[in-house]
Design an enzyme around this catalytic site. Structure first.
Site, PDB file in Angstrom:
ATOM      1  N   ASP A 198       0.838  -1.197   0.000  1.00  0.00           N
ATOM      2  CA  ASP A 198       0.000   0.000   0.000  1.00  0.00           C
ATOM      3  C   ASP A 198       0.879   1.257   0.000  1.00  0.00           C
ATOM      4  O   ASP A 198       1.680   1.447   0.930  1.00  0.00           O
ATOM      5  CB  ASP A 198      -0.895  -0.015   1.250  1.00  0.00           C
ATOM      6  CG  ASP A 198      -2.086   0.910   1.103  1.00  0.00           C
ATOM      7  OD1 ASP A 198      -2.153   1.641   0.088  1.00  0.00           O
ATOM      8  OD2 ASP A 198      -2.948   0.904   1.996  1.00  0.00           O
TER       9      ASP A 198
ATOM     10  N   CYS B 220      -5.674   4.165  -4.179  1.00  0.00           N
ATOM     11  CA  CYS B 220      -5.953   2.812  -3.665  1.00  0.00           C
ATOM     12  C   CYS B 220      -7.129   2.106  -4.314  1.00  0.00           C
ATOM     13  O   CYS B 220      -6.978   1.104  -4.993  1.00  0.00           O
ATOM     14  CB  CYS B 220      -6.282   2.864  -2.171  1.00  0.00           C
ATOM     15  SG  CYS B 220      -5.055   3.589  -1.123  1.00  0.00           S
TER      16      CYS B 220
ATOM     17  N   LYS C  57      -5.708  -5.770   3.573  1.00  0.00           N
ATOM     18  CA  LYS C  57      -6.519  -4.596   3.226  1.00  0.00           C
ATOM     19  C   LYS C  57      -7.463  -4.895   2.054  1.00  0.00           C
ATOM     20  O   LYS C  57      -7.037  -5.432   1.028  1.00  0.00           O
ATOM     21  CB  LYS C  57      -5.594  -3.444   2.850  1.00  0.00           C
ATOM     22  CG  LYS C  57      -6.355  -2.204   2.412  1.00  0.00           C
ATOM     23  CD  LYS C  57      -5.430  -1.075   2.010  1.00  0.00           C
ATOM     24  CE  LYS C  57      -6.233   0.118   1.518  1.00  0.00           C
ATOM     25  NZ  LYS C  57      -5.381   1.271   1.193  1.00  0.00           N
TER      26      LYS C  57
ATOM     27  N   HIS D 138     -10.630  -2.426   1.097  1.00  0.00           N
ATOM     28  CA  HIS D 138     -10.862  -1.054   0.648  1.00  0.00           C
ATOM     29  C   HIS D 138     -11.551  -0.941  -0.707  1.00  0.00           C
ATOM     30  O   HIS D 138     -11.201  -0.086  -1.524  1.00  0.00           O
ATOM     31  CB  HIS D 138      -9.552  -0.252   0.656  1.00  0.00           C
ATOM     32  CG  HIS D 138      -9.804   1.224   0.885  1.00  0.00           C
ATOM     33  ND1 HIS D 138      -8.838   2.196   0.706  1.00  0.00           N
ATOM     34  CD2 HIS D 138     -10.929   1.883   1.256  1.00  0.00           C
ATOM     35  CE1 HIS D 138      -9.352   3.376   0.968  1.00  0.00           C
ATOM     36  NE2 HIS D 138     -10.623   3.218   1.303  1.00  0.00           N
TER      37      HIS D 138
ATOM     38  N   SER E  16     -10.667  15.340  23.875  1.00  0.00           N
ATOM     39  CA  SER E  16     -12.056  15.730  24.104  1.00  0.00           C
ATOM     40  C   SER E  16     -12.905  14.462  24.223  1.00  0.00           C
ATOM     41  O   SER E  16     -13.028  13.700  23.253  1.00  0.00           O
ATOM     42  CB  SER E  16     -12.560  16.587  22.935  1.00  0.00           C
ATOM     43  OG  SER E  16     -13.975  16.560  22.898  1.00  0.00           O
TER      44      SER E  16
ATOM     45  N   HIS F 138       1.137   2.225   4.205  1.00  0.00           N
ATOM     46  CA  HIS F 138       0.236   3.387   4.167  1.00  0.00           C
ATOM     47  C   HIS F 138       0.410   4.181   5.456  1.00  0.00           C
ATOM     48  O   HIS F 138       0.614   3.606   6.512  1.00  0.00           O
ATOM     49  CB  HIS F 138      -1.212   2.891   4.038  1.00  0.00           C
ATOM     50  CG  HIS F 138      -2.202   3.951   3.683  1.00  0.00           C
ATOM     51  ND1 HIS F 138      -2.620   4.907   4.577  1.00  0.00           N
ATOM     52  CD2 HIS F 138      -2.857   4.199   2.524  1.00  0.00           C
ATOM     53  CE1 HIS F 138      -3.504   5.699   3.981  1.00  0.00           C
ATOM     54  NE2 HIS F 138      -3.665   5.299   2.739  1.00  0.00           N
TER      55      HIS F 138
HETATM   56 CA    CA Z   1      -2.703   2.964  -1.590  1.00  0.00          CA
END
Ligand code: CA
Length: 509
Positions: free
Chosen positions: A53, A95, A147, A149, A191, A264
């Site tokens: 990646d 990607c 991955k 995606h 927060s 990545h």
């Molecule tokens: Ca990528």
């Protein structure tokens, strides 16, 4: 017929397929070698695709990186020497478009995933046909690891588009961890209200396991410490798969699609690799780890007696993400991920198959990741599964890969900047009619995604041998070529008449 892609003419073998350069002697030799393999082994080859990646063309030692850029890659370099090193291997600019193009053999403008889906957005492989599905129908065991995606929606998940099993995450690395890291998101981490707000946003925060047709089951929430071990755990899963396949009584051929988390952004190397690269940088430590993983996968193929039965292909899904530098890859080319400059799309490509692909080969023949679709069908003997109802942009490169001195079967490479046609490459020439950025002086422009789309009045021509960084338009000197570029573009754009473009995920609006 001449082997020069500039002068050679293509053959339109299928009405819905990209025309191909067909060299009869080269085709005959490859067919003979493949037939002999099938006779000898009684089945078609296994296929291992390792997709990194955001790793750059220059990261591996065998491409001039490695020790020179503070991250030795001895295993990848050895793999390169065992087979074919491609210097003109092309992904798409980012990607999801790349991954879906590899899976479907189609340009992003046809499968419709023009940019990555983020934070729970559906992908929409939808009615696309994947190479995993066709290999599965041809008798392959199909496994996806790492991955994905290509969408978090159930129908786009791997177990519903051709894979028997999936172990990995559905989205992209930064989405799991960036909002947990006070360095990048102090306004969320410090927060309680905003942390709760992110936790309640409907996107996947776990990595998952799924079996064909089933619902994904959460394996573990991807916190930063979990993320740092993901590549290790995914490698262990793939190694188990390879060992299991070697023990299978019926010895079915298999397709393993192993997609790493690294490199990545943001990279959090595991303890074993932290600080082990000479550069001591998280990105570089991650490259050292990825190299080690490839070494282990190859060693496992060898130990289980499957090395000579398996085509191994190692690449990356796009060029460096320079907007997160220094957590970024190395490429000697212009610009970066998100652009159609060479830096965005030219990626490493190593192909190894001992006994079938000669060692110590390198070639500048143009190869697109989309070419894997028809090539893997051909290797599987499943050419008849080639879809007839849609346009396939990949070309069968079997004869290029298998011939000891063979040349690419692809004449033209078409570059698309989302829904804008950008450029055409043939031979050493790249003719650009649109790109990101309008500044010839910023050859090291960081802006892939942040660049603006610029259309040129007369087009620009780059000689990728004399000027690989694409800094000087050569158009006015080389008008003799103009007709071959414009006719190549016209032929390509005509295919969108019978096979219209599709835009499922196009812009952020
Ligand atoms: Ca990528």
């Amino acid at each position: 017929m001449p082997y020069d892609p500039v002068v050679a003419t293509t053959v339109q073998e299928r009405p819905n397929g990209e025309p191909r350069l067909v060299f009869d002697d080269q085709e005959a030799r490859a067919a003979e070698a493949l037939d002999a393999f099938r006779r000898r082994r009684g089945r078609p080859p296994n296929v291992l695709v390792v997709l990194f990646d955001d790793v750059g063309w220059g990261d591996f030692g065998c491409y001039g990186g490695g020790v020179a850029v503070g991250a030795p890659t001895p295993n990848l370099d050895r793999l390169a020497r065992s087979g074919l090193l491609l210097t003109s291997c092309y992904s798409e600019p980012s990607c999801t478009p790349s991954r879906a193009s590899l899976m479907t053999g189609r340009l992003p403008i046809r499968h419709g995933l023009l940019r990555p889906p983020m934070y729970g957005q559906a992908g929409g492989l939808g009615d696309e046909v994947t190479v995993a599905q066709l290999l599965s129908e041809a008798g392959y065991v199909t496994q996806a690891v790492g991955k994905w995606h290509m969408g978090e929606n159930l129908e786009s998940q791997p177990q519903n588009v051709g894979f028997d099993d999936f172990y990995g995450f559905l989205s992209v690395s930064d989405m799991y961890t960036e909002w947990r890291d006070p360095y990048f998101f102090p306004e969320i981490v410090y927060s309680e209200e905003r942390t709760r707000w992110v936790e309640n946003l409907p996107f996947s925060k776990c990595f998952v396991h799924a079996r064909r047709g089933g619902e994904p089951e959460n394996v573990e929430e991807v916190t930063i410490p979990v993320l740092s071990l993901l590549d290790e755990r995914w490698a262990a899963y793939s190694l188990d798969f390879i060992r299991t396949m070697a023990r299978e009584a019926d010895r079915r051929p298999w397709f393993l699609y192993h997609c790493t988390r690294g490199a990545h952004f943001d990279n959090y190397p595991s303890e074993r690799f932290l600080g082990t690269s000479p550069a001591k940088h998280p990105y570089k430590d991650t490259i050292v780890e990825l190299d080690d993983i490839v070494g282990r996968l190859i060693a496992c193929l060898e130990e289980t007696g499957q090395l000579e039965d398996t085509l191994v292909f190692v690449s990356s899904d796009n060029g460096p993400e320079m907007e997160t530098w220094p957590d970024a890859a190395y490429s000697p080319f212009r610009c970066a991920k998100g652009s159609t400059w060479e830096g965005g799309q030219r990626v490493p490509g190593l192909v190894s198959w001992p006994g079938m692909i000669a060692p110590d080969r390198s070639s500048d023949g143009v190869f697109s990741l989309m070419d894997l679709f028809p090539t893997l069908l051909a290797l599987a003997g499943a050419e008849s599964a080639f879809p007839t109802d849609r346009y396939i942009d990949g070309v069968d490169q079997t004869s290029f890969l298998l011939g000891p001195d063979a040349v690419s079967n692809r004449k033209y490479l078409y570059y698309w900047l989302a829904n804008v046609f950008s450029a055409i490459r043939v031979g050493e020439w790249k003719f650009m009619i649109a790109s990101t950025s309008d500044d010839d002086r910023d050859a090291l422009n960081l802006g892939g995604f942040t660049g603006v789309t610029q259309k040129y009045t007369h087009g620009r021509l780059y000689n990728l041998y004399l000027d690989p960084k694409e800094t000087r338009s050569y158009m006015i000197r080389k008008l003799a070529y103009i007709d071959s570029f414009t006719s190549g573009i016209a032929g390509h754009l005509r295919t969108f008449g019978p096979y219209p473009a599709k835009q499922r995920i196009a812009d952020l609006s």
